[in-house]
Structures are given as structure tokens and as C-alpha cells.
Design an enzyme around this catalytic site. Structure first.
Site, PDB file in Angstrom:
ATOM      1  N   ASN A  94       0.869  -1.185   0.000  1.00  0.00           N
ATOM      2  CA  ASN A  94       0.000   0.000   0.000  1.00  0.00           C
ATOM      3  C   ASN A  94       0.906   1.236   0.000  1.00  0.00           C
ATOM      4  OD1 ASN A  94      -1.850   2.019   0.447  1.00  0.00           O
ATOM      5  ND2 ASN A  94      -2.298   1.450   2.562  1.00  0.00           N
TER       6      ASN A  94
ATOM      7  N   LYS B  93       0.045   4.264  -0.309  1.00  0.00           N
ATOM      8  CA  LYS B  93      -0.608   5.465   0.257  1.00  0.00           C
ATOM      9  C   LYS B  93      -0.340   6.680  -0.645  1.00  0.00           C
ATOM     10  CE  LYS B  93       0.030   3.431   4.780  1.00  0.00           C
ATOM     11  NZ  LYS B  93      -0.106   3.603   6.200  1.00  0.00           N
TER      12      LYS B  93
ATOM     13  N   HIS C 250      -9.595   1.212   4.775  1.00  0.00           N
ATOM     14  CA  HIS C 250      -8.319   1.401   5.486  1.00  0.00           C
ATOM     15  C   HIS C 250      -8.553   2.323   6.679  1.00  0.00           C
ATOM     16  CE1 HIS C 250      -4.210   2.568   6.379  1.00  0.00           C
ATOM     17  NE2 HIS C 250      -3.840   1.475   5.730  1.00  0.00           N
TER      18      HIS C 250
ATOM     19  N   GLU D 285      -7.011   4.722   7.745  1.00  0.00           N
ATOM     20  CA  GLU D 285      -6.843   6.161   7.449  1.00  0.00           C
ATOM     21  C   GLU D 285      -8.092   6.725   6.760  1.00  0.00           C
ATOM     22  OE1 GLU D 285      -3.075   5.583   5.491  1.00  0.00           O
ATOM     23  OE2 GLU D 285      -2.200   5.070   7.430  1.00  0.00           O
TER      24      GLU D 285
ATOM     25  N   GLU E 103      -5.535  -5.058  10.536  1.00  0.00           N
ATOM     26  CA  GLU E 103      -4.501  -4.063  10.790  1.00  0.00           C
ATOM     27  C   GLU E 103      -4.805  -3.333  12.103  1.00  0.00           C
ATOM     28  OE1 GLU E 103      -2.501  -2.775   6.916  1.00  0.00           O
ATOM     29  OE2 GLU E 103      -4.315  -1.579   7.070  1.00  0.00           O
TER      30      GLU E 103
ATOM     31  N   GLY F   1       2.250   2.176  10.804  1.00  0.00           N
ATOM     32  CA  GLY F   1       3.198   3.276  10.644  1.00  0.00           C
ATOM     33  C   GLY F   1       3.880   3.693  11.938  1.00  0.00           C
TER      34      GLY F   1
ATOM     35  N   SER G 100       3.233  -2.245  10.425  1.00  0.00           N
ATOM     36  CA  SER G 100       4.686  -2.253  10.617  1.00  0.00           C
ATOM     37  C   SER G 100       5.341  -3.600  10.274  1.00  0.00           C
ATOM     38  CB  SER G 100       5.048  -1.816  12.040  1.00  0.00           C
ATOM     39  OG  SER G 100       4.633  -0.471  12.252  1.00  0.00           O
TER      40      SER G 100
END
Ligand code: PEP
Length: 254
Positions: A10, A12, A98, A100, A170, A176, A216
Site C-alpha cells: 500500500n 498510500k 483502510h 486512514e 490491521e 506506521g 509495521s
């Protein structure tokens, strides 16, 4: 049943068309094209997809996905991209829900469910992201959160459709941050998710559905994570921005 592991990058909001060409040249040099036992996917920003398709040409070594899609077909929806547009470009996958998108764009399970249905109707494979925040985990709500994300996000799908979805577990606190769930914690969450799929959609769907871990993942921890019985691959952010570390994670899944 043996499930083919799926490793997806991904990107992003990173890697424009020029940089993507460099990435792909470096990735080809890793000589992983013949490795059929792992499904390999890159998920670039929308504007990078045509350059990726141009470089890949007839090469089927990497599948390509998008990071989101509209729940509408077409029309006055400024800024949106439709499933038909993704298919025209040659995309095979789409990442949906996701964390985000949930955090910064207010996406709910019900809204993501509409997108999953659109994606499936267009023949795209949804990579459906779920996961708990640290606050939810610490409040003992892990199973409640994951359960409702599975049930509400996949609501109305047939068992056959569910079997073709990829679920990406996730934990939000691991994305991250450099903090990875331990292999044992990740395995236990994956087993729980598979159990919810079994009780909602039946044993065959649960046995077939692939559940990726994300948060991560890097070359140093990929092998231990991938060795867990209910972990069927990884959705990788930061460590997939460089071809060599993406390739190392793919090797760990082999
Ligand atoms: C992601 O955003 O899906 C992700 C897992 O990111 P990272 O690997 O950087 O934690």
C-alpha cells in the site's frame, strides 16, 4: 485448505509515476516473477496506476490495485473514481476501509459495505481492512470491534463472495508506528476473525477467505508472522516503498 498467501504494497500518498517506474525496474531485478506461490500486489495512488500498467505490460507478476473506490457508478461526485474506471485501467484489487479512510474521511462499516458490493459486482477483489485502536484494545473491546467490522462490512454477501474477499487485519496502533502485534497476538486475532466468518457465512467461506496482517510489517518480522496458521499474507505500507524490502517480505512468505 491451503490458501495462497497474498502480499500487497500500500503506497498510500507516496510514489508518483516517475518514481514508480524506478521501483518496478528495481523490483524486476529481484527476480520474483516466477514465484507463483505468493500473490503479489501493488496499490499505488490513482494517478500512478497508468505508469505502473505501462511498465508491467503483459507481465502478470504483480497485480495492481487502487486505494479506494466510489460506492456510486458515475455522475456528479467530484473527486470520486468508479469501479468501471479502475477496471478500464486493468486493476484487479481495491483496498477498502483502510483505517486512514475511517479516521480522516469518516468511513463507517455500512458505507464500506456499499463499496465492497460495488467492487465485487465489477469483478474486483476487495482488500477489506479492519482493526482496533489502542483505546479499544485496552478497554477489552477487541472482539466486539472486529466482530462488528466483519459482520457489518460483509453484510449481504454470499458465502462464495466472502471466500473471494481478502480481509486485512490491521491493528490501528501498529500502522506506521514501528510497533507490530506479536505473532501470537496477531494469530489470535486472525483466528477470531476466521471464527466470526465461520459463524456468519459458514465453514467453507471461513476456510477459503484470506486474512492478511498489516501494521509495521518489515523483512525482520515477516517470516514469524507469515508462519502463523491463520495469517495468509501481509498488507505493507512503509516497508513496501522500496523494492528490495518489499521483495524480502515476499520471500519471507514463500
Ligand atoms: C498500512 O497502511 O496498511 C500499513 C500496514 O502501514 P505500515 O506497514 O507502514 O504500518
Amino acid at each position: 485448505m491451503s490458501r495462497t498467501p497474498i502480499i500487497a504494497a500500500n503506497w498510500k500518498m507516496n510514489i508518483g509515476p516517475k518514481e514508480a517506474r524506478e521501483f518496478l525496474a528495481n523490483f524486476k531485478a529481484e527476480q520474483l516473477c516466477d514465484c507463483k506461490c505468493v500473490e503479489k500486489v501493488i496499490v499505488p495512488p490513482f494517478v500512478t496506476i497508468p505508469a505502473v500498467m505501462d511498465v508491467l505490460g503483459d507481465c502478470t507478476c504483480l497485480g495492481v490495485g487502487a486505494q479506494d473506490v466510489s460506492d456510486r457508478d458515475n455522475g456528479a461526485f467530484t473527486g470520486e473514481i468508479s469501479t468501471a474506471m479502475l477496471c478500464e485501467l486493468g486493476c484487479k484489487y481495491v483496498v477498502l476501509g483502510h483505517s486512514e479512510r475511517r479516521q480522516y474521511h469518516g468511513e463507517t462499516n455500512a458505507y464500506i459495505n456499499k463499496k465492497i458490493k460495488k467492487a465485487l459486482a465489477a469483478g474486483l477483489v476487495p482488500i477489506y481492512c479492519i482493526g482496533e485502536t489502542l483505546e479499544q484494545r485496552e478497554a477489552g473491546k477487541l472482539e466486539e470491534v472486529l466482530g462488528s467490522q466483519v459482520v457489518e462490512g460483509l453484510e449481504g454477501l454470499t458465502p462464495e463472495q466472502v471466500a473471494g474477499v481478502v480481509i486485512a487485519y490491521e491493528p490501528v496502533w501498529a500502522i506506521g508506528t514501528g510497533k507490530t502485534a506479536s505473532a501470537a497476538d496477531a494469530q489470535s486475532a486472525h483466528a477470531y476473525i476466521r471464527g466470526v466468518v465461520a459463524s456468519t457465512f459458514g465453514a467453507a467461506a471461513a476456510d477459503a477467505v484470506r486474512i492478511q496482517y498489516g501494521g509495521s510489517v518489515k523483512p525482520a518480522n515477516a517470516e514469524e508472522l507469515m508462519a502463523q496458521p491463520d495469517i495468509d499474507g501481509a498488507l505493507v505500507g512503509g516497508a513496501a516503498l522500496k523494492a528490495d524490502s518489499f521483495a524480502a517480505i515476499i520471500r519471507a512468505a514463500k
